[in-house]
Structure formats: C-alpha cells, structure tokens
Design a protein around this motif. Structure first.
Motif, PDB file in Angstrom:
ATOM      1  N   THR A 150     -54.137  -8.284 -20.554  1.00  0.00           N
ATOM      2  CA  THR A 150     -53.110  -8.913 -19.720  1.00  0.00           C
ATOM      3  C   THR A 150     -52.371  -9.963 -20.538  1.00  0.00           C
ATOM      4  OG1 THR A 150     -54.643 -10.598 -18.869  1.00  0.00           O
ATOM      5  CG2 THR A 150     -54.413  -8.564 -17.590  1.00  0.00           C
ATOM      6  N   ALA A 151     -51.080 -10.062 -20.307  1.00  0.00           N
ATOM      7  CA  ALA A 151     -50.240 -11.065 -20.953  1.00  0.00           C
ATOM      8  C   ALA A 151     -49.529 -11.834 -19.853  1.00  0.00           C
ATOM      9  CB  ALA A 151     -49.231 -10.410 -21.890  1.00  0.00           C
ATOM     10  N   ASP A 152     -49.773 -13.131 -19.794  1.00  0.00           N
ATOM     11  CA  ASP A 152     -49.218 -13.956 -18.713  1.00  0.00           C
ATOM     12  C   ASP A 152     -49.618 -13.387 -17.351  1.00  0.00           C
ATOM     13  OD1 ASP A 152     -47.924 -15.884 -20.310  1.00  0.00           O
ATOM     14  OD2 ASP A 152     -46.220 -14.546 -20.597  1.00  0.00           O
ATOM     15  N   GLY A 153     -50.837 -12.844 -17.283  1.00  0.00           N
ATOM     16  CA  GLY A 153     -51.358 -12.313 -16.026  1.00  0.00           C
ATOM     17  C   GLY A 153     -50.926 -10.907 -15.684  1.00  0.00           C
ATOM     18  N   GLN A 154     -50.043 -10.316 -16.497  1.00  0.00           N
ATOM     19  CA  GLN A 154     -49.555  -8.973 -16.228  1.00  0.00           C
ATOM     20  C   GLN A 154     -50.262  -7.960 -17.122  1.00  0.00           C
ATOM     21  OE1 GLN A 154     -47.364  -8.335 -13.698  1.00  0.00           O
ATOM     22  NE2 GLN A 154     -47.677 -10.521 -13.305  1.00  0.00           N
ATOM     23  N   PRO A 155     -50.765  -6.855 -16.556  1.00  0.00           N
ATOM     24  CA  PRO A 155     -51.459  -5.849 -17.379  1.00  0.00           C
ATOM     25  C   PRO A 155     -50.490  -5.144 -18.325  1.00  0.00           C
ATOM     26  CG  PRO A 155     -51.147  -5.044 -15.141  1.00  0.00           C
ATOM     27  CD  PRO A 155     -50.711  -6.485 -15.120  1.00  0.00           C
ATOM     28  N   LEU A 156     -50.974  -4.832 -19.518  1.00  0.00           N
ATOM     29  CA  LEU A 156     -50.175  -4.122 -20.511  1.00  0.00           C
ATOM     30  C   LEU A 156     -50.684  -2.695 -20.654  1.00  0.00           C
ATOM     31  CD1 LEU A 156     -49.838  -6.757 -23.401  1.00  0.00           C
ATOM     32  CD2 LEU A 156     -48.346  -6.377 -21.426  1.00  0.00           C
ATOM     33  N   ASP A 157     -49.770  -1.757 -20.805  1.00  0.00           N
ATOM     34  CA  ASP A 157     -50.124  -0.349 -21.002  1.00  0.00           C
ATOM     35  C   ASP A 157     -50.076  -0.061 -22.504  1.00  0.00           C
ATOM     36  OD1 ASP A 157     -50.653   2.313 -20.759  1.00  0.00           O
ATOM     37  OD2 ASP A 157     -48.632   2.878 -20.112  1.00  0.00           O
ATOM     38  N   LEU A 158     -51.237  -0.195 -23.168  1.00  0.00           N
ATOM     39  CA  LEU A 158     -51.315   0.012 -24.606  1.00  0.00           C
ATOM     40  C   LEU A 158     -51.926   1.364 -24.929  1.00  0.00           C
ATOM     41  CD1 LEU A 158     -52.656  -3.465 -25.868  1.00  0.00           C
ATOM     42  CD2 LEU A 158     -50.286  -2.754 -25.455  1.00  0.00           C
ATOM     43  N   THR A 159     -51.472   1.961 -26.032  1.00  0.00           N
ATOM     44  CA  THR A 159     -52.118   3.176 -26.507  1.00  0.00           C
ATOM     45  C   THR A 159     -53.471   2.808 -27.098  1.00  0.00           C
ATOM     46  OG1 THR A 159     -51.243   3.022 -28.758  1.00  0.00           O
ATOM     47  CG2 THR A 159     -49.862   4.135 -27.111  1.00  0.00           C
ATOM     48  N   TYR A 160     -54.280   3.827 -27.355  1.00  0.00           N
ATOM     49  CA  TYR A 160     -55.598   3.582 -27.961  1.00  0.00           C
ATOM     50  C   TYR A 160     -55.459   2.801 -29.269  1.00  0.00           C
ATOM     51  CZ  TYR A 160     -60.018   4.454 -30.329  1.00  0.00           C
ATOM     52  OH  TYR A 160     -61.196   4.297 -31.005  1.00  0.00           O
ATOM     53  N   VAL A 198     -48.542   1.843 -40.116  1.00  0.00           N
ATOM     54  CA  VAL A 198     -49.094   0.592 -39.604  1.00  0.00           C
ATOM     55  C   VAL A 198     -47.972  -0.299 -39.091  1.00  0.00           C
ATOM     56  CG1 VAL A 198     -50.392  -1.502 -40.177  1.00  0.00           C
ATOM     57  CG2 VAL A 198     -51.098   0.708 -41.118  1.00  0.00           C
ATOM     58  N   ASP A 199     -46.892  -0.373 -39.870  1.00  0.00           N
ATOM     59  CA  ASP A 199     -45.745  -1.194 -39.460  1.00  0.00           C
ATOM     60  C   ASP A 199     -45.168  -0.715 -38.132  1.00  0.00           C
ATOM     61  OD1 ASP A 199     -46.031  -2.613 -41.818  1.00  0.00           O
ATOM     62  OD2 ASP A 199     -44.506  -1.473 -42.884  1.00  0.00           O
ATOM     63  N   VAL A 200     -45.116   0.609 -37.953  1.00  0.00           N
ATOM     64  CA  VAL A 200     -44.592   1.170 -36.701  1.00  0.00           C
ATOM     65  C   VAL A 200     -45.475   0.760 -35.523  1.00  0.00           C
ATOM     66  CG1 VAL A 200     -44.199   3.320 -35.435  1.00  0.00           C
ATOM     67  CG2 VAL A 200     -43.400   3.101 -37.784  1.00  0.00           C
ATOM     68  N   GLN A 201     -46.798   0.807 -35.714  1.00  0.00           N
ATOM     69  CA  GLN A 201     -47.716   0.403 -34.655  1.00  0.00           C
ATOM     70  C   GLN A 201     -47.529  -1.073 -34.303  1.00  0.00           C
ATOM     71  OE1 GLN A 201     -49.748   2.206 -32.856  1.00  0.00           O
ATOM     72  NE2 GLN A 201     -49.548   4.152 -33.917  1.00  0.00           N
ATOM     73  N   ILE A 202     -47.349  -1.914 -35.313  1.00  0.00           N
ATOM     74  CA  ILE A 202     -47.159  -3.348 -35.088  1.00  0.00           C
ATOM     75  C   ILE A 202     -45.873  -3.598 -34.298  1.00  0.00           C
ATOM     76  CG2 ILE A 202     -46.618  -5.543 -36.223  1.00  0.00           C
ATOM     77  CD1 ILE A 202     -49.527  -4.965 -36.460  1.00  0.00           C
ATOM     78  N   VAL A 203     -44.802  -2.907 -34.662  1.00  0.00           N
ATOM     79  CA  VAL A 203     -43.524  -3.077 -33.953  1.00  0.00           C
ATOM     80  C   VAL A 203     -43.687  -2.726 -32.477  1.00  0.00           C
ATOM     81  CG1 VAL A 203     -41.181  -2.178 -33.707  1.00  0.00           C
ATOM     82  CG2 VAL A 203     -42.052  -2.754 -35.967  1.00  0.00           C
ATOM     83  N   GLY A 204     -44.347  -1.586 -32.206  1.00  0.00           N
ATOM     84  CA  GLY A 204     -44.551  -1.175 -30.815  1.00  0.00           C
ATOM     85  C   GLY A 204     -45.423  -2.144 -30.047  1.00  0.00           C
ATOM     86  N   LEU A 205     -46.464  -2.666 -30.695  1.00  0.00           N
ATOM     87  CA  LEU A 205     -47.368  -3.605 -30.037  1.00  0.00           C
ATOM     88  C   LEU A 205     -46.654  -4.914 -29.724  1.00  0.00           C
ATOM     89  CD1 LEU A 205     -50.166  -4.380 -29.062  1.00  0.00           C
ATOM     90  CD2 LEU A 205     -50.785  -4.964 -31.420  1.00  0.00           C
ATOM     91  N   LEU A 209     -46.036  -6.754 -26.079  1.00  0.00           N
ATOM     92  CA  LEU A 209     -46.530  -8.114 -25.834  1.00  0.00           C
ATOM     93  C   LEU A 209     -45.419  -9.059 -25.419  1.00  0.00           C
ATOM     94  CD1 LEU A 209     -49.011  -8.501 -28.838  1.00  0.00           C
ATOM     95  CD2 LEU A 209     -49.627  -8.476 -26.415  1.00  0.00           C
ATOM     96  N   GLY A 210     -44.174  -8.679 -25.650  1.00  0.00           N
ATOM     97  CA  GLY A 210     -43.057  -9.545 -25.284  1.00  0.00           C
ATOM     98  C   GLY A 210     -43.080 -10.840 -26.076  1.00  0.00           C
ATOM     99  N   GLY A 211     -42.970 -11.960 -25.380  1.00  0.00           N
ATOM    100  CA  GLY A 211     -42.965 -13.260 -26.049  1.00  0.00           C
ATOM    101  C   GLY A 211     -44.244 -13.562 -26.803  1.00  0.00           C
ATOM    102  N   LEU A 212     -45.334 -12.931 -26.403  1.00  0.00           N
ATOM    103  CA  LEU A 212     -46.613 -13.165 -27.069  1.00  0.00           C
ATOM    104  C   LEU A 212     -46.743 -12.361 -28.364  1.00  0.00           C
ATOM    105  CD1 LEU A 212     -49.054 -13.240 -24.025  1.00  0.00           C
ATOM    106  CD2 LEU A 212     -47.669 -15.071 -25.002  1.00  0.00           C
ATOM    107  N   GLY A 213     -45.756 -11.517 -28.629  1.00  0.00           N
ATOM    108  CA  GLY A 213     -45.763 -10.774 -29.880  1.00  0.00           C
ATOM    109  C   GLY A 213     -45.694 -11.682 -31.093  1.00  0.00           C
ATOM    110  N   LYS A 214     -45.260 -12.922 -30.874  1.00  0.00           N
ATOM    111  CA  LYS A 214     -45.190 -13.883 -31.988  1.00  0.00           C
ATOM    112  C   LYS A 214     -46.575 -14.205 -32.541  1.00  0.00           C
ATOM    113  CE  LYS A 214     -45.375 -17.752 -28.702  1.00  0.00           C
ATOM    114  NZ  LYS A 214     -44.654 -18.867 -28.096  1.00  0.00           N
ATOM    115  N   TYR A 215     -47.632 -13.917 -31.760  1.00  0.00           N
ATOM    116  CA  TYR A 215     -48.997 -14.185 -32.245  1.00  0.00           C
ATOM    117  C   TYR A 215     -49.373 -13.279 -33.418  1.00  0.00           C
ATOM    118  CZ  TYR A 215     -49.967 -17.026 -28.064  1.00  0.00           C
ATOM    119  OH  TYR A 215     -49.960 -18.002 -27.093  1.00  0.00           O
ATOM    120  N   ILE A 216     -48.730 -12.122 -33.518  1.00  0.00           N
ATOM    121  CA  ILE A 216     -49.004 -11.225 -34.645  1.00  0.00           C
ATOM    122  C   ILE A 216     -47.986 -11.542 -35.732  1.00  0.00           C
ATOM    123  CG2 ILE A 216     -49.175  -8.834 -35.418  1.00  0.00           C
ATOM    124  CD1 ILE A 216     -49.844  -8.059 -32.567  1.00  0.00           C
TER     125      ILE A 216
END
Length: 229
Positions: A150-160, A198-205, A209-216
């Motif tokens: 969850t990000a900011d309380g909202q569930p995320l639909d992530l691939t494996y 790997v870069d493609v996976q990071i971009v999608g993730l 994550l939205g605003g929380l993508g800055k953590y990566i």
C-alpha cells in the motif's frame, strides 16, 4: 521429506519423456501436459510445486499459460521455469515480466535444467522465511506473506517481478545494488537478462508508486538503492 511435484509442459513427446525420466530419477513427482489447455487443467486440478513451461505450444501458447497462472490466486505463487527454443531478448523480458523464475533455452542439458530447478526451490524456501515480515516505511507498507503493498493507504497492483524488486531494495535501505546484483537476488544466478530490462522494471515500479517512486534512487554508473531521503 516432501517430494516436490513438477508439471512439465511441452508438445514434443520425446522431451516430455526425457524430463520425466530425469526428474523421477532425482526423486521428484512428475505430471506432464502436451498443450497450454491441458497445462491449465492440470494446474487447476492438482497441487504442483513448480512448472517447466515451453513457450511454443499449440493453441494457448506458453506466455498466455504463464499469464493465466500468475493471475490465479491458486497458482500465482507457483514458480515457473520457461524451457524454449525462443532465446530472443524480447521473449526473455516478457517471461520475466509475467513472473517466470528462470529461463532455459533449447537445446538444453537435463543436468543444468535440474540444477536450475533446485536453485528455484531453494530460493522459494528462503522466501518462505520472510513470509511474516511487514515493512512499514513512512507512507509505504509491504507485506511479504500476502505480497501486498500500500502507498498512502492505497493498494498497489504490482507484478511478481515488481514486488520482488521493491521488497529486495526496501529491506536494505541505503544499500546500493548493481543491476546484476538485483537480477541475482530477484531471479537467481546465471540469468540471461540485460541491464536494460532492469531499468524497464524500475521505470514501471516508480510509475505505480507515484510520488513514493522517489524512494528508489538511481546511483549513476552503479545501479539503484532505496532511500527515505
């Protein structure tokens, strides 16, 4: 000791018999399927521990079989090792994104395939030890056992793969990992994946994550790390 049951899917009878013989000799229980439709039926009716899956199948192809297995609540955690003559990078990346745990190209050595299967089983056993772990990092919560984020309380639909990547980085905040280290941790040694995938996976993730993508954080010339800054 539990005897793992392996589902082998291939439309070539000689390959099915070759794998059945070698896997049974190693102590595994084996069920076989010669088409995508049959594979899905077996997976729905029997509790299998791992799937060896050819891509080029009559009817429903291997990629679609993998997609349906990963979409089902009953089989989404079942490891998949793709066995195929298709060795192009696009097929490898597609298999990764669908959640395949390893990728072996034909012609193949049964000994090498069995070694890969054992490695996948060992990795999954290690993951089982982390099932009760819950990571709470500011607005981000990662539940390993439920594979729920969850990000900011909202569930995320992530691939494996996206979940594995996020969990791997978040468990070691501040550590910098190269792309090859990330691949080894998420998929295992000797995996035929390029830095680009790997870069493609990071971009999608990051996008999910939205605003929380800055953590990566990208560490130029090295790889990536998870940071709360």
């Amino acid at each position: 000791m539990k005897k793992e049951k392996i589902l082998v899917v291939d439309d070539e009878e000689d390959i099915l018999e070759l794998l059945r013989h070698n896997l049974v000799r190693e102590g595994y229980a084996v069920v076989c399927a010669a088409s995508g439709e049959e594979a899905l039926q077996v997976a729905a009716s029997e509790q299998v521990d791992i799937v060896v899956l050819d891509l080029m199948l009559p009817g429903i192809d291997g990629l679609e079989v993998a997609r349906r297995l990963k979409q089902s609540t009953d089989s989404r955690e079942t490891p998949i090792v793709m066995l195929t003559a298709k060795g192009e990078e696009a097929d490898i990346v597609t298999g990764l994104e669908l959640g395949a745990d390893d990728y072996v190209t034909k012609p193949f050595s049964p000994r090498i395939l069995i070694a890969r299967l054992k490695a996948v089983i060992r990795r999954r056993s290690g993951i089982a030890d982390e099932k009760s772990e819950v990571l709470a990092i500011r607005e981000l919560t990662i539940h390993a056992g439920r594979r729920h984020v969850t990000a900011d309380g909202q569930p995320l639909d992530l691939t494996y793969t996206e979940f594995q990547l996020l969990h791997f980085l978040a468990r070691r905040p501040g550590w910098v990992f190269t792309r090859s280290q990330i691949v080894d941790a998420v998929r295992g040694d000797d995996y035929p994946v390029t830095d680009r995938s790997v870069d493609v996976q990071i971009v999608g993730l990051r996008k999910k994550l939205g605003g929380l993508g800055k953590y990566i954080e990208t560490v130029r010339g090295v790889g990536y790390r998870f940071t709360e800054n």
